[in-house]
Design a protein around this motif. Structure first.
Motif, PDB file in Angstrom:
ATOM      1  N   SER A 373       0.838  -1.201   0.000  1.00  0.00           N
ATOM      2  CA  SER A 373       0.000   0.000   0.000  1.00  0.00           C
ATOM      3  C   SER A 373       0.872   1.250   0.000  1.00  0.00           C
ATOM      4  CB  SER A 373      -0.913   0.015   1.231  1.00  0.00           C
ATOM      5  OG  SER A 373      -1.800  -1.082   1.214  1.00  0.00           O
ATOM      6  N   VAL A 374       0.375   2.298  -0.637  1.00  0.00           N
ATOM      7  CA  VAL A 374       1.136   3.539  -0.765  1.00  0.00           C
ATOM      8  C   VAL A 374       0.349   4.695  -0.167  1.00  0.00           C
ATOM      9  CG1 VAL A 374       2.394   2.788  -2.811  1.00  0.00           C
ATOM     10  CG2 VAL A 374       0.188   3.939  -3.083  1.00  0.00           C
ATOM     11  N   VAL A 375       1.045   5.810   0.026  1.00  0.00           N
ATOM     12  CA  VAL A 375       0.418   7.044   0.509  1.00  0.00           C
ATOM     13  C   VAL A 375       0.778   8.161  -0.461  1.00  0.00           C
ATOM     14  CG1 VAL A 375       0.504   6.312   2.914  1.00  0.00           C
ATOM     15  CG2 VAL A 375       2.417   7.613   1.952  1.00  0.00           C
ATOM     16  N   ALA A 376      -0.025   9.227  -0.430  1.00  0.00           N
ATOM     17  CA  ALA A 376       0.242  10.367  -1.301  1.00  0.00           C
ATOM     18  C   ALA A 376       1.462  11.122  -0.809  1.00  0.00           C
ATOM     19  CB  ALA A 376      -0.974  11.291  -1.342  1.00  0.00           C
ATOM     20  N   ALA A 377       2.346  11.478  -1.754  1.00  0.00           N
ATOM     21  CA  ALA A 377       3.535  12.269  -1.453  1.00  0.00           C
ATOM     22  C   ALA A 377       3.647  13.326  -2.546  1.00  0.00           C
ATOM     23  CB  ALA A 377       4.783  11.398  -1.396  1.00  0.00           C
ATOM     24  N   GLY A 378       2.921  14.437  -2.363  1.00  0.00           N
ATOM     25  CA  GLY A 378       2.853  15.438  -3.427  1.00  0.00           C
ATOM     26  C   GLY A 378       2.010  14.903  -4.559  1.00  0.00           C
ATOM     27  N   GLU A 379       2.585  14.930  -5.768  1.00  0.00           N
ATOM     28  CA  GLU A 379       1.868  14.406  -6.932  1.00  0.00           C
ATOM     29  C   GLU A 379       2.079  12.910  -7.103  1.00  0.00           C
ATOM     30  OE1 GLU A 379       2.972  16.592 -10.359  1.00  0.00           O
ATOM     31  OE2 GLU A 379       2.273  18.523  -9.593  1.00  0.00           O
ATOM     32  N   GLN A 381       3.013   8.817  -5.374  1.00  0.00           N
ATOM     33  CA  GLN A 381       2.637   7.920  -4.287  1.00  0.00           C
ATOM     34  C   GLN A 381       3.855   7.093  -3.903  1.00  0.00           C
ATOM     35  OE1 GLN A 381      -0.742   5.945  -6.242  1.00  0.00           O
ATOM     36  NE2 GLN A 381      -2.118   7.002  -4.831  1.00  0.00           N
ATOM     37  N   GLU A 382       3.990   6.796  -2.623  1.00  0.00           N
ATOM     38  CA  GLU A 382       5.137   6.033  -2.161  1.00  0.00           C
ATOM     39  C   GLU A 382       4.754   5.224  -0.929  1.00  0.00           C
ATOM     40  OE1 GLU A 382       7.200   9.425   0.685  1.00  0.00           O
ATOM     41  OE2 GLU A 382       7.902   9.195  -1.390  1.00  0.00           O
ATOM     42  N   THR A 383       5.587   4.212  -0.622  1.00  0.00           N
ATOM     43  CA  THR A 383       5.352   3.422   0.588  1.00  0.00           C
ATOM     44  C   THR A 383       5.836   4.206   1.799  1.00  0.00           C
ATOM     45  OG1 THR A 383       7.515   2.328   0.392  1.00  0.00           O
ATOM     46  CG2 THR A 383       5.638   1.267  -0.696  1.00  0.00           C
ATOM     47  N   ALA A 384       5.318   3.845   2.964  1.00  0.00           N
ATOM     48  CA  ALA A 384       5.698   4.543   4.188  1.00  0.00           C
ATOM     49  C   ALA A 384       5.548   3.605   5.378  1.00  0.00           C
ATOM     50  CB  ALA A 384       4.824   5.781   4.394  1.00  0.00           C
ATOM     51  N   ASP A 385       6.408   3.809   6.405  1.00  0.00           N
ATOM     52  CA  ASP A 385       6.339   2.979   7.604  1.00  0.00           C
ATOM     53  C   ASP A 385       5.048   3.189   8.371  1.00  0.00           C
ATOM     54  OD1 ASP A 385       8.727   1.710   7.179  1.00  0.00           O
ATOM     55  OD2 ASP A 385       9.906   3.046   8.469  1.00  0.00           O
ATOM     56  N   TYR A 386       4.386   4.334   8.158  1.00  0.00           N
ATOM     57  CA  TYR A 386       3.161   4.566   8.913  1.00  0.00           C
ATOM     58  C   TYR A 386       1.936   3.937   8.235  1.00  0.00           C
ATOM     59  CZ  TYR A 386       2.612   8.671   5.772  1.00  0.00           C
ATOM     60  OH  TYR A 386       2.501   9.511   4.680  1.00  0.00           O
ATOM     61  N   ARG A 387       2.164   3.192   7.147  1.00  0.00           N
ATOM     62  CA  ARG A 387       1.089   2.391   6.569  1.00  0.00           C
ATOM     63  C   ARG A 387       1.652   1.031   6.193  1.00  0.00           C
ATOM     64  NH1 ARG A 387      -2.932   3.297   1.263  1.00  0.00           N
ATOM     65  NH2 ARG A 387      -4.548   1.875   2.051  1.00  0.00           N
ATOM     66  N   ILE A 388       1.305   0.006   6.970  1.00  0.00           N
ATOM     67  CA  ILE A 388       1.834  -1.339   6.749  1.00  0.00           C
ATOM     68  C   ILE A 388       0.689  -2.257   6.329  1.00  0.00           C
ATOM     69  CG2 ILE A 388       3.027  -3.311   7.754  1.00  0.00           C
ATOM     70  CD1 ILE A 388       4.771  -0.826   7.391  1.00  0.00           C
ATOM     71  N   GLN A 426     -11.012  -0.989  -3.365  1.00  0.00           N
ATOM     72  CA  GLN A 426      -9.667  -1.287  -2.878  1.00  0.00           C
ATOM     73  C   GLN A 426      -9.759  -2.311  -1.749  1.00  0.00           C
ATOM     74  OE1 GLN A 426      -7.521   1.143  -0.034  1.00  0.00           O
ATOM     75  NE2 GLN A 426      -5.809   1.347  -1.463  1.00  0.00           N
ATOM     76  N   VAL A 427      -9.056  -3.428  -1.908  1.00  0.00           N
ATOM     77  CA  VAL A 427      -9.049  -4.484  -0.896  1.00  0.00           C
ATOM     78  C   VAL A 427      -7.696  -4.453  -0.203  1.00  0.00           C
ATOM     79  CG1 VAL A 427      -9.350  -6.941  -0.440  1.00  0.00           C
ATOM     80  CG2 VAL A 427     -10.606  -5.854  -2.312  1.00  0.00           C
ATOM     81  N   VAL A 428      -7.705  -4.434   1.126  1.00  0.00           N
ATOM     82  CA  VAL A 428      -6.483  -4.253   1.913  1.00  0.00           C
ATOM     83  C   VAL A 428      -6.317  -5.412   2.890  1.00  0.00           C
ATOM     84  CG1 VAL A 428      -5.209  -2.712   3.453  1.00  0.00           C
ATOM     85  CG2 VAL A 428      -6.805  -1.751   1.763  1.00  0.00           C
ATOM     86  N   ASN A 429      -5.093  -5.947   2.940  1.00  0.00           N
ATOM     87  CA  ASN A 429      -4.743  -6.953   3.942  1.00  0.00           C
ATOM     88  C   ASN A 429      -3.566  -6.422   4.751  1.00  0.00           C
ATOM     89  OD1 ASN A 429      -3.038 -10.119   4.031  1.00  0.00           O
ATOM     90  ND2 ASN A 429      -4.729  -9.498   5.332  1.00  0.00           N
ATOM     91  N   TYR A 430      -3.735  -6.388   6.066  1.00  0.00           N
ATOM     92  CA  TYR A 430      -2.722  -5.804   6.943  1.00  0.00           C
ATOM     93  C   TYR A 430      -1.648  -6.833   7.300  1.00  0.00           C
ATOM     94  CZ  TYR A 430      -5.626  -1.677   7.423  1.00  0.00           C
ATOM     95  OH  TYR A 430      -6.336  -0.534   7.152  1.00  0.00           O
ATOM     96  N   GLY A 431      -0.470  -6.326   7.642  1.00  0.00           N
ATOM     97  CA  GLY A 431       0.664  -7.186   7.925  1.00  0.00           C
ATOM     98  C   GLY A 431       0.909  -7.362   9.413  1.00  0.00           C
TER      99      GLY A 431
END
Length: 543
Positions: A373-379, A381-388, A426-431
């Motif tokens: 899963s990714v998060v918005a970073a300006g224009e 999207q990137e991965t982040a430790d605050y979304r696992i 969007q289907v999400v599975n947490y780690g």
């Protein structure tokens, strides 16, 4: 002071794995972790084959040993007896020339070991990588923090926190394991490498305790040792200001490794520090702050309550009903059990929104497409430790189940959810310790990727719980000061925007870390365009 060498054996071993493999993301989805069980089953079979082969080889060596020992007991009682019989002399010469050579330099051991290694390498692409190991360790520390768990209890397989001078169970999982000294060392070392001495001290303390209890007994699967744990723990205590304890641990380490020059230098410096400043045994270590999470205390408090706030008894405007509105004939025939959870922001919970079969089908359809899963970073999207977590996108045109859910969402919300007015499901599975720290679903910047659909901002969120969890995983609304526990097969709905199109700051929310369980959700984000006659603007521009 000199820190323990960075090129520790564990890192060397794991770094070598990186030569073959891309960045690991197994830890971000329990679905992938579960798949690793099948890989280990194969490795168990391979190891069993290797053990059987080695046992047969050792039996052959024992037989040779017995044969030669018997000859020396029965035939070679004196030097003359060894040469008097030419047959005996011949077999002795032959045995010493070739038989001992064949036993000592047997290829069987090498061939068996090489076969095991080859089979291991065949599975290597499916094995956890360095990032997975670190991510899993960070997940444990995240759970420790958010749910105030005692490390000493975690090590014993229990999920407990301190309360009123005692300890209480946060949850009692059906299945659990205890951790070894090597397990604790790894977690502590991950924290240590991030200069997070608050966590490294706690985990390395447990590692040292367990290694001491093992009385130096070595296990071939371990990478860490008592000496390694003492080394890292001593320096961690020094970095937190507890110089006297760092000195004590260093002396213990020198007892095991008296010629360690680096530790000898540290001891000398610790003694000088204590001599000049006076002995101090007090530590001032604090939990690391977060540059992203500015509402940490509220977030963690709401996660810890796990949805147990007594709001329904305090606010008479909250109620439950059988929802039949939105001019839907289907709702008249089959009302939906609705629960109003909050008035500001307006949050509704729909019980039994989908069936077990539908939930299973959605998860099955999503599994092949799960990606980090990714998060918005300006224009971008990137991965982040605050979304696992890992997520996948499903189209209504690709599945009758997805299409049926879209129609049901439209029925209960009264909104147009067809693409592009609604995003794909969007289907999400947490780690491991999977979470999503406080965030808004709607875009807060005009450059956000949310606007790529050219249908305005995300007006509302419809989130479906596809699974249950044993503990954790609540949805916490930070400014509104309440959380919603995971309710299997239920769905929650809220408005992200006011009627004037401005973002509702009270919708700041988070997915609390999953403590025990495998959390799956499905998100449907509905945009502004296409809803002009479904959610009209108010005559009050402030609404």
């Amino acid at each position: 002071m000199e820190a323990p060498p960075a090129a520790f054996r564990l890192c060397c071993f794991l770094a070598a794995a990186l030569a073959f493999q891309a960045q690991g993301e197994m830890y971000t989805s329990l679905q992938n972790v579960r798949q690793a069980i099948d890989v280990e089953r194969k490795l168990i079979d391979y190891l069993r084959t290797y053990i059987d082969s080695e046992q047969q080889r050792l039996e052959d060596i024992k037989r040779f040993h017995t044969k030669v020992s018997d000859l020396h007991t029965e035939l070679y009682k004196g030097p003359a007896a060894a040469t008097a019989n030419p047959l005996v002399a011949f077999t002795l010469v032959k045995r010493l020339h070739s038989e001992w050579l064949n036993v000592v330099y047997s290829n069987e051991a090498q061939e068996a070991a090489q076969t095991l290694r080859s089979r291991y390498e065949e599975e290597e692409s499916h094995l956890p990588k360095v990032e997975d190991l670190r991510g899993a360790a960070k997940g444990l520390m995240r759970l420790q923090d958010v749910y105030s768990l005692q490390v000493s209890s975690l090590v014993e397989g229990r999920f407990q926190r301190a309360s009123g001078g005692g300890v209480i169970d946060v949850c009692s999982p059906a299945v659990s394991v205890s951790l070894s000294g090597d397990d604790c060392f790894l977690v502590g070392k991950v924290a240590y490498e991030q200069e997070d001495y608050y966590h490294s001290v706690q985990w390395l303390e447990e590692s040292v305790r367990l290694f001491r209890g093992a009385a130096g007994q070595w296990s071939p699967e371990n990478e860490g040792t008592l000496e390694d744990a003492l080394d890292h723990l001593a320096f961690s205590h020094f970095k937190t200001g507890n110089v006297s304890y760092a000195l004590s641990l260093s002396h213990e380490l020198l007892h095991h490794d008296p010629m360690n020059g680096r530790v000898l230098q540290n001891v000398e410096k610790y003694e000088k520090l204590l001599g000049s400043a006076g002995p101090t045994g007090e530590s001032s270590f604090r939990r690391p702050g977060s540059s992203f999470l500015t509402t940490r205390d509220t977030y963690e408090r709401l996660c810890l309550t796990q949805g147990s706030q007594p709001m329904h008894f305090e606010n008479p405007g909250l109620f439950c009903d059988l929802f039949t509105s939105n001019n839907s004939p289907a709702l008249l025939l089959q009302p939906v059990r609705r629960e109003i959870l909050s008035l500001q922001p307006h949050v509704e919970l729909y019980h039994d929104f989908l069936t077990d079969a539908e939930a299973d089908d959605i998860k099955r359809l999503a599994q092949p497409g799960l990606k980090r899963s990714v998060v918005a970073a300006g224009e971008k999207q990137e991965t982040a430790d605050y979304r696992i977590s890992k997520s996948a996108w499903l189209k209504a045109s690709g599945s009758s189940t997805v299409g049926r859910l879209d129609r049901r969402i439209s029925m209960v919300t009264g909104l147009n959810v067809t693409h592009p007015y609604g995003e794909f499901l969007q289907v999400v599975n947490y780690g491991i310790g999977g979470h999503y720290e406080p965030h808004f679903d709607h875009a807060t910047s005009p450059s956000s990727p949310v606007f790529k659909l050219r249908t305005g901002n995300r007006m509302s969120t419809f989130m479906i719980y596809l699974s249950s969890v044993e503990a954790g995983g609540s949805t916490a609304f930070i400014y509104a000061n309440f959380s919603v526990p995971v309710v299997e097969k239920a769905a929650i709905f809220w408005w992200n925007l006011h009627r004037n199109g401005q973002g509702d700051e009270d919708t700041l929310h988070a997915g609390c870390p999953v403590l025990i369980g495998d959390k799956w959700v499905a998100n449907k984000w509905i945009h502004e365009y296409g809803q002009e006659f479904e959610r009209r603007c108010s005559l009050n521009p402030e609404e």
